[in-house]
Scaffold this active site. Structure first.
Site, PDB file in Angstrom:
ATOM      1  N   ASN A  13      -6.858 -38.931 -14.838  1.00 41.81           N
ATOM      2  CA  ASN A  13      -6.862 -39.968 -13.552  1.00 41.81           C
ATOM      3  C   ASN A  13      -7.190 -39.918 -12.464  1.00 41.81           C
ATOM      4  O   ASN A  13      -8.041 -39.770 -12.555  1.00 41.81           O
ATOM      5  CB  ASN A  13      -5.760 -37.951 -13.367  1.00 41.81           C
ATOM      6  CG  ASN A  13      -5.448 -38.189 -11.628  1.00 41.81           C
ATOM      7  OD1 ASN A  13      -5.459 -39.158 -11.338  1.00 41.81           O
ATOM      8  ND2 ASN A  13      -4.705 -36.976 -11.156  1.00 41.81           N
ATOM      9  N   LYS A  15      -6.292 -41.146  -9.530  1.00 37.38           N
ATOM     10  CA  LYS A  15      -6.363 -40.639  -8.463  1.00 37.38           C
ATOM     11  C   LYS A  15      -5.947 -41.770  -7.447  1.00 37.38           C
ATOM     12  O   LYS A  15      -5.871 -43.381  -7.666  1.00 37.38           O
ATOM     13  CB  LYS A  15      -6.864 -39.661  -7.917  1.00 37.38           C
ATOM     14  CG  LYS A  15      -7.476 -38.138  -9.190  1.00 37.38           C
ATOM     15  CD  LYS A  15      -8.471 -36.944  -8.670  1.00 37.38           C
ATOM     16  CE  LYS A  15      -8.274 -35.674  -9.414  1.00 37.38           C
ATOM     17  NZ  LYS A  15      -9.356 -35.298  -9.077  1.00 37.38           N
ATOM     18  N   HIS A  33       0.005 -32.082  -9.404  1.00 36.51           N
ATOM     19  CA  HIS A  33      -1.327 -32.146  -9.129  1.00 36.51           C
ATOM     20  C   HIS A  33      -1.617 -31.293  -8.025  1.00 36.51           C
ATOM     21  O   HIS A  33      -0.640 -31.221  -7.424  1.00 36.51           O
ATOM     22  CB  HIS A  33      -1.524 -33.715  -9.605  1.00 36.51           C
ATOM     23  CG  HIS A  33      -3.027 -33.854  -9.769  1.00 36.51           C
ATOM     24  ND1 HIS A  33      -3.718 -32.987  -9.000  1.00 36.51           N
ATOM     25  CD2 HIS A  33      -3.955 -33.545 -10.458  1.00 36.51           C
ATOM     26  CE1 HIS A  33      -6.291 -33.131  -8.548  1.00 36.51           C
ATOM     27  NE2 HIS A  33      -5.434 -33.519 -10.365  1.00 36.51           N
ATOM     28  N   GLU A  80      -3.905 -31.676  -6.362  1.00 36.82           N
ATOM     29  CA  GLU A  80      -3.827 -32.578  -4.989  1.00 36.82           C
ATOM     30  C   GLU A  80      -3.177 -32.567  -4.428  1.00 36.82           C
ATOM     31  O   GLU A  80      -2.648 -32.399  -3.171  1.00 36.82           O
ATOM     32  CB  GLU A  80      -4.726 -33.651  -5.459  1.00 36.82           C
ATOM     33  CG  GLU A  80      -6.157 -33.226  -5.375  1.00 36.82           C
ATOM     34  CD  GLU A  80      -6.981 -34.290  -6.592  1.00 36.82           C
ATOM     35  OE1 GLU A  80      -6.820 -35.330  -6.449  1.00 36.82           O
ATOM     36  OE2 GLU A  80      -8.500 -33.847  -6.544  1.00 36.82           O
ATOM     37  N   GLU A  83      -5.906 -26.843 -14.917  1.00 33.09           N
ATOM     38  CA  GLU A  83      -6.510 -27.421 -14.020  1.00 33.09           C
ATOM     39  C   GLU A  83      -6.622 -26.683 -13.216  1.00 33.09           C
ATOM     40  O   GLU A  83      -6.730 -25.932 -12.113  1.00 33.09           O
ATOM     41  CB  GLU A  83      -6.153 -29.036 -13.665  1.00 33.09           C
ATOM     42  CG  GLU A  83      -5.588 -29.803 -14.447  1.00 33.09           C
ATOM     43  CD  GLU A  83      -5.600 -31.147 -13.954  1.00 33.09           C
ATOM     44  OE1 GLU A  83      -6.536 -32.198 -14.571  1.00 33.09           O
ATOM     45  OE2 GLU A  83      -5.715 -31.740 -12.846  1.00 33.09           O
ATOM     46  N   GLY A 123     -13.063 -31.829  -9.697  1.00 31.18           N
ATOM     47  CA  GLY A 123     -13.503 -32.729  -9.600  1.00 31.18           C
ATOM     48  C   GLY A 123     -15.710 -31.854  -8.353  1.00 31.18           C
ATOM     49  O   GLY A 123     -16.282 -32.498  -7.430  1.00 31.18           O
ATOM     50  N   SER A 163     -13.178 -31.169 -13.943  1.00 23.99           N
ATOM     51  CA  SER A 163     -14.938 -31.559 -14.251  1.00 23.99           C
ATOM     52  C   SER A 163     -15.263 -31.863 -16.230  1.00 23.99           C
ATOM     53  O   SER A 163     -16.050 -31.682 -16.584  1.00 23.99           O
ATOM     54  CB  SER A 163     -15.542 -30.292 -13.728  1.00 23.99           C
ATOM     55  OG  SER A 163     -15.978 -30.731 -12.352  1.00 23.99           O
TER      56      SER A 163
HETATM   57  P1  PGA Z   1     -12.033 -34.026 -11.989  1.00 20.90           P
HETATM   58  O1  PGA Z   1     -10.625 -34.378 -11.650  1.00 20.90           O
HETATM   59  O2  PGA Z   1     -12.402 -34.534 -13.724  1.00 20.90           O
HETATM   60  O3  PGA Z   1     -12.487 -34.918 -11.500  1.00 20.90           O
HETATM   61  O4  PGA Z   1     -12.472 -33.010 -11.920  1.00 20.90           O
HETATM   62  C1  PGA Z   1      -9.490 -33.677 -13.008  1.00 20.90           C
HETATM   63  C2  PGA Z   1      -7.991 -33.644 -12.073  1.00 20.90           C
HETATM   64  O5  PGA Z   1      -8.003 -33.684 -10.447  1.00 20.90           O
HETATM   65  O6  PGA Z   1      -7.128 -34.057 -13.272  1.00 20.90           O
END
Ligand code: PGA
Length: 251
Positions: free
Chosen positions: A9, A11, A93, A95, A163, A169, A209
């Protein structure tokens, strides 16, 4: 057998200057072992599709609207993503749930739109740190799962991504016991709702992560069928070893 899936992803990262990462990844990746999916920003989808036309790597969007066309300034429909070269779309997601107030009902409606357009919906679920600390993780995941998945879902049309919001992140990763508990719970709920065969066909990805250094131990957990990777998917030198670890776990 569920085929393992490594999904990246990107983003809101990436312009045309970054497209060469795809060529690097494509050179490295052969079809063997596991499926690979990259979800770049929508602006890059068609050029990414050209860059990957000779490869086995699939492409996905990061969101879609519930309608196929219409007066929705700034939105993108599932049909448009498909037309640009996507076969998948990430939906719900955390976010988007946080930044755009997306509810389970909206995620479910978007998933229905994606499936009708012929896309595979990668539906994300995850608890916040407060919810985990209050002992509400399974309740929250159960509610999100029930509310976000359409009744028509199957392992052919939907992939689930667990997740934990606090792991995205942040460099913080749940223990393998914590990951296993949630993945087993999701599997049991899917089997209850869709029956053993269909419930057993959904792939359940872990996200938050995932890095080359922790991928192998995460992939050894029961009911972990792959990963949804954010930051580490931006660099082929990080995403490549994660794909290798997943392929190795598939045996
Ligand atoms: P990350 O994000 O691997 O940077 O923690 C995962 C995601 O949001 O899909």
């Amino acid at each position: 057998m569920r085929r393992k899936l490594a999904a990246g992803n990107w983003k809101m990262n990436g312009t045309s200057a970054e497209l060469d990462r795809l060529a690097t990844l494509a050179e490295r990746h052969s079809a063997a072992g596991c499926d690979v999916l990259i979800c770049p920003p929508a602006t890059l989808l068609s050029r990414a599709a050209e860059a990957l036309s000779d490869s086995q790597i699939a492409l996905g969007g990061q969101d879609c609207h519930t309608a196929s066309t219409g007066a929705h300034t700034g939105d993108t429909s599932a049909e448009m993503l498909k037309d640009a070269g996507a076969s998948h779309v990430i939906l719900g997601h955390s976010e988007r749930r946080a930044d755009h107030g997306e509810s389970d009902a909206l995620v479910r409606a978007k998933s229905e739109a994606a499936i009708s357009a012929g896309l595979i919906a990668v539906i994300c679920l995850g608890e916040s740190l407060e919810e985990r600390e209050a002992g509400q993780t399974l309740e929250v995941i159960g509610t999100q799962l029930q509310g976000s998945l359409p009744d028509s879902a199957s392992g052919e049309t939907v992939v689930i991504a667990y997740e934990p919001v606090w792991a995205i992140g942040t460099g913080k990763v749940p223990s393998t016991e914590q990951i296993g508990e949630v993945h087993d719970f999701i599997r049991a709920r899917l089997e209850e709702r869709f029956g053993a065969e269909t419930g057993g066909s959904f792939r359940i990805l872990y996200g938050g992560s995932v890095k080359p250094g922790n991928a192998a131990e995460i992939f050894a957990v029961s009911n972990v069928d792959g990963a949804l990777v954010g930051g580490a998917s931006l660099k082929p030198q990080d995403f490549g070893p994660i794909i290798d670890a997943l392929a190795a776990s598939a045996g």
